[in-house]
Write an enzyme that holds these catalytic residues in place. Structure first.
Site, PDB file in Angstrom:
ATOM      1  N   ARG A 292       0.813  -1.350   0.214  1.00 16.92           N
ATOM      2  CA  ARG A 292       0.006  -0.085  -0.186  1.00 16.92           C
ATOM      3  C   ARG A 292       0.607   1.259  -0.115  1.00 16.92           C
ATOM      4  O   ARG A 292       0.441   2.310   0.709  1.00 16.92           O
ATOM      5  CB  ARG A 292      -0.839  -0.183   1.062  1.00 16.92           C
ATOM      6  CG  ARG A 292      -1.976  -1.115   1.183  1.00 16.92           C
ATOM      7  CD  ARG A 292      -3.046  -0.923   0.258  1.00 16.92           C
ATOM      8  NE  ARG A 292      -3.881  -2.073   0.298  1.00 16.92           N
ATOM      9  CZ  ARG A 292      -3.943  -3.056  -0.076  1.00 16.92           C
ATOM     10  NH1 ARG A 292      -2.824  -3.723  -0.523  1.00 16.92           N
ATOM     11  NH2 ARG A 292      -5.093  -3.988   0.175  1.00 16.92           N
TER      12      ARG A 292
ATOM     13  N   SER B 164     -10.586  -1.077   3.366  1.00 17.84           N
ATOM     14  CA  SER B 164      -9.789  -1.242   4.810  1.00 17.84           C
ATOM     15  C   SER B 164      -9.241   0.207   4.989  1.00 17.84           C
ATOM     16  O   SER B 164      -8.747   0.923   4.477  1.00 17.84           O
ATOM     17  CB  SER B 164      -8.328  -2.121   4.450  1.00 17.84           C
ATOM     18  OG  SER B 164      -8.750  -3.077   3.952  1.00 17.84           O
TER      19      SER B 164
ATOM     20  N   GLU C 282      -4.914   3.412   6.776  1.00 22.98           N
ATOM     21  CA  GLU C 282      -4.427   3.212   5.239  1.00 22.98           C
ATOM     22  C   GLU C 282      -5.038   4.150   4.236  1.00 22.98           C
ATOM     23  O   GLU C 282      -4.804   4.579   3.395  1.00 22.98           O
ATOM     24  CB  GLU C 282      -4.902   1.574   4.935  1.00 22.98           C
ATOM     25  CG  GLU C 282      -4.461   1.370   3.752  1.00 22.98           C
ATOM     26  CD  GLU C 282      -5.493   1.159   2.436  1.00 22.98           C
ATOM     27  OE1 GLU C 282      -5.360   2.187   1.610  1.00 22.98           O
ATOM     28  OE2 GLU C 282      -6.423   0.305   2.355  1.00 22.98           O
TER      29      GLU C 282
HETATM   30  N1  EPU Z   1     -10.131 -11.059  10.317  1.00 27.05           N
HETATM   31  C1  EPU Z   1     -10.938 -11.375  11.229  1.00 27.05           C
HETATM   32  N2  EPU Z   1     -11.871 -10.334  11.657  1.00 27.05           N
HETATM   33  C2  EPU Z   1     -12.105  -9.545  10.891  1.00 27.05           C
HETATM   34  C3  EPU Z   1     -11.481  -9.379   9.438  1.00 27.05           C
HETATM   35  C4  EPU Z   1     -10.419 -10.244   9.240  1.00 27.05           C
HETATM   36  O1  EPU Z   1     -10.438 -12.317  12.153  1.00 27.05           O
HETATM   37  O2  EPU Z   1     -13.032  -8.618  11.143  1.00 27.05           O
HETATM   38  C5  EPU Z   1      -9.004 -12.205   9.696  1.00 27.05           C
HETATM   39  C6  EPU Z   1      -9.654 -13.172   8.690  1.00 27.05           C
HETATM   40  O3  EPU Z   1     -10.478 -14.289   9.451  1.00 27.05           O
HETATM   41  C7  EPU Z   1      -8.573 -13.737   8.234  1.00 27.05           C
HETATM   42  C8  EPU Z   1      -7.727 -12.547   8.152  1.00 27.05           C
HETATM   43  O4  EPU Z   1      -8.044 -11.506   9.229  1.00 27.05           O
HETATM   44  O5  EPU Z   1      -7.979 -14.779   8.823  1.00 27.05           O
HETATM   45  C9  EPU Z   1      -7.462 -12.021   6.946  1.00 27.05           C
HETATM   46  O6  EPU Z   1      -8.639 -11.339   6.296  1.00 27.05           O
HETATM   47  P1  EPU Z   1      -9.022 -11.017   4.980  1.00 27.05           P
HETATM   48  O7  EPU Z   1      -8.840 -11.963   3.907  1.00 27.05           O
HETATM   49  O8  EPU Z   1     -10.584 -10.402   4.677  1.00 27.05           O
HETATM   50  O9  EPU Z   1      -8.258  -9.849   4.553  1.00 27.05           O
HETATM   51  P2  EPU Z   1      -7.569  -8.471   5.200  1.00 27.05           P
HETATM   52  O10 EPU Z   1      -6.293  -8.695   5.710  1.00 27.05           O
HETATM   53  O11 EPU Z   1      -8.819  -8.125   6.366  1.00 27.05           O
HETATM   54  C10 EPU Z   1      -6.813  -7.397   3.102  1.00 27.05           C
HETATM   55  C11 EPU Z   1      -6.763  -6.110   2.509  1.00 27.05           C
HETATM   56  C12 EPU Z   1      -8.020  -5.993   1.493  1.00 27.05           C
HETATM   57  C13 EPU Z   1      -7.966  -7.099   0.651  1.00 27.05           C
HETATM   58  C14 EPU Z   1      -8.158  -8.438   1.300  1.00 27.05           C
HETATM   59  C15 EPU Z   1      -7.914  -9.416   0.431  1.00 27.05           C
HETATM   60  C16 EPU Z   1      -5.194  -4.724   3.629  1.00 27.05           C
HETATM   61  C17 EPU Z   1      -5.296  -3.423   4.668  1.00 27.05           C
HETATM   62  N3  EPU Z   1      -6.427  -5.151   3.151  1.00 27.05           N
HETATM   63  O12 EPU Z   1      -7.656  -7.474   4.256  1.00 27.05           O
HETATM   64  O13 EPU Z   1      -8.021  -4.787   0.857  1.00 27.05           O
HETATM   65  O14 EPU Z   1      -8.986  -7.028  -0.147  1.00 27.05           O
HETATM   66  O15 EPU Z   1      -6.675  -8.543   1.937  1.00 27.05           O
HETATM   67  O16 EPU Z   1      -6.858  -9.573  -0.288  1.00 27.05           O
HETATM   68  O17 EPU Z   1      -4.190  -4.908   3.201  1.00 27.05           O
HETATM   69  C18 EPU Z   1      -8.309  -2.526   0.876  1.00 27.05           C
HETATM   70  O18 EPU Z   1      -7.138  -2.252   0.753  1.00 27.05           O
HETATM   71  O19 EPU Z   1      -9.132  -1.588   0.964  1.00 27.05           O
HETATM   72  C19 EPU Z   1      -8.929  -3.767   0.904  1.00 27.05           C
HETATM   73  C20 EPU Z   1     -10.177  -4.053   1.172  1.00 27.05           C
END
Ligand code: EPU
Length: 345
Positions: A172, A246, A341
């Site tokens: 990012r 995010s 972010e």
């Molecule tokens: N998780 C939780 N609780 C929550 C959300 C997530 O426990 O409320 C846990 C999930 O169970 C999982 C892990 O966190 O084990 C990762 O969750 P997820 O796959 O939903 O991805 P994320 O890390 O929350 C990132 C990006 C997203 C992107 C997704 C998929 C960042 C800041 N965010 O989210 O990007 O869509 O991965 O690749 O890196 C964005 O940048 O605006 C965005 C949406």
């Protein structure tokens, strides 16, 4: 409500930005003007109005939190156009106007059987904003397909080209958010898209979704559809609930700090990154009890704790204050400092 009959190519005064930010915040721009070509932005940069006012460049408004009115000259990038500038049997170089909506570009690529950005389906915002923060999702970042960024230097009005390595991409991050912050206006982005596709389905949820849909030999369109289904199940549509994706970055911490936290939280999801470990901020925020938190018109989304939301008439400063409370709480519980972010104005 915005009156779209007005001519945004002329300078407009005191105009609501509600329709121009995905949080749906009712901040007012002192002045607003759109530009649709390199020539038009050059004219604006040379104008007296530009010289006499502070300015603010707006793209799709999908990564910004307005905490106050924008007492400045807001310039909205509406440069459109999609053009294949070079191709062979393996790939095509496609030049996109920075004002094109990102997801429309993904759909265009899929229709033309050009691969590489299918995992980035349904990300809100414009093409021009995409390299700024090196958008990423489901195992792919724009960095992996970016050929060139074309931008105008504000101080000189000169057009400059940035190759992939000039952009200094990170998680990012890019040079446009760091060393060159506020110095350039991105006008076009050229992507190198594949004709021989290399699908990326190692992000668990994609494979699960394809299995659930009964797809055994997926195409780029199938992968895109799977990503769309996953995103729609977790992330609120900004047209229904205001949000900017995010709100926080996933923190990257040292192995030592990770081991200390993990000893008390065996189930903590994590991703090793060399000698560091990335922790999902969404998990930390959920554990701290904030998931689904509602305070009047604003809150933390119920399906994804990484998203702060505006249910309709929320105030930007209240969303900012909520983010402070979350940062402080996660800091005191886990000793991890969350970073925003989303850009704050
Ligand atoms: N998780 C939780 N609780 C929550 C959300 C997530 O426990 O409320 C846990 C999930 O169970 C999982 C892990 O966190 O084990 C990762 O969750 P997820 O796959 O939903 O991805 P994320 O890390 O929350 C990132 C990006 C997203 C992107 C997704 C998929 C960042 C800041 N965010 O989210 O990007 O869509 O991965 O690749 O890196 C964005 O940048 O605006 C965005 C949406």
């Amino acid at each position: 409500m915005i009156n779209f009959a007005i001519d945004l190519k002329k300078i407009q005064e005191n105009i609501s930005l509600k329709a121009f930010n995905t949080f749906g915040l009712d901040a007012y721009a002192q002045y607003l003007q759109t530009f649709t070509s390199v020539e038009e932005i050059k004219e604006i940069l040379a104008s007296e109005h530009y010289a006499n006012h502070e300015h603010f460049i707006l793209g799709g408004g999908s990564n910004i939190l307005f905490t106050k009115d924008v007492k400045a000259f807001v310039l909205k990038n509406e440069i459109k156009g999609i053009e294949i500038i070079e191709e062979n049997e393996e790939y095509a170089l496609v030049k996109f106007g920075a004002g094109e909506m990102w997801h429309d570009c993904v759909l265009w690529a899929i229709e033309n059987n050009l691969g590489g950005i299918e995992n980035l389906s349904l990300i809100p915002g414009t093409m021009g904003a995409a390299p700024m923060q090196n958008i990423g999702a489901y195992g792919v970042e724009i960095k992996s397909v970016l050929h060139q960024v074309c931008a105008i230097e504000k101080s000189s009005g000169e057009v400059k080209l940035f190759n992939n390595e000039d952009c200094a991409f990170g998680y990012r991050e890019s040079v446009f958010k760091r060393a060159l912050k506020n110095k350039y206006i991105i006008t076009h982005v050229t992507l190198k898209l594949t004709k021989m596709h290399a699908l990326k389905m190692d992000y668990g949820a994609i494979q699960d979704e394809l299995n659930a849909q009964g797809v055994s030999s997926p195409t780029i369109k199938d992968v895109s559809n799977a990503v769309i289904a996953i995103r729609e199940s977790k992330l609120p549509n900004p047209k229904e609930i205001g949000n900017a994706g995010s709100f926080f970055k996933n923190p990257v911490i040292s192995k030592k700090s990770f081991e200390k936290i993990q000893s008390e939280n065996q189930d903590m999801p994590h991703y090793e990154q060399g000698d560091q470990v990335k922790i999902p901020a969404g998990w930390l925020i959920e554990q701290a009890g904030w998931k689904g938190f509602v305070d009047g018109e604003i809150g933390v989304h119920k399906n994804q704790a990484l998203l702060l939301v505006n249910y309709g008439n929320g105030i930007g400063q209240d969303i900012y204050n909520l983010s402070e409370r979350i940062i402080n709480d996660v800091q005191s519980r886990y000793g991890i400092g969350l970073e925003r972010e989303v850009n704050i104005y």
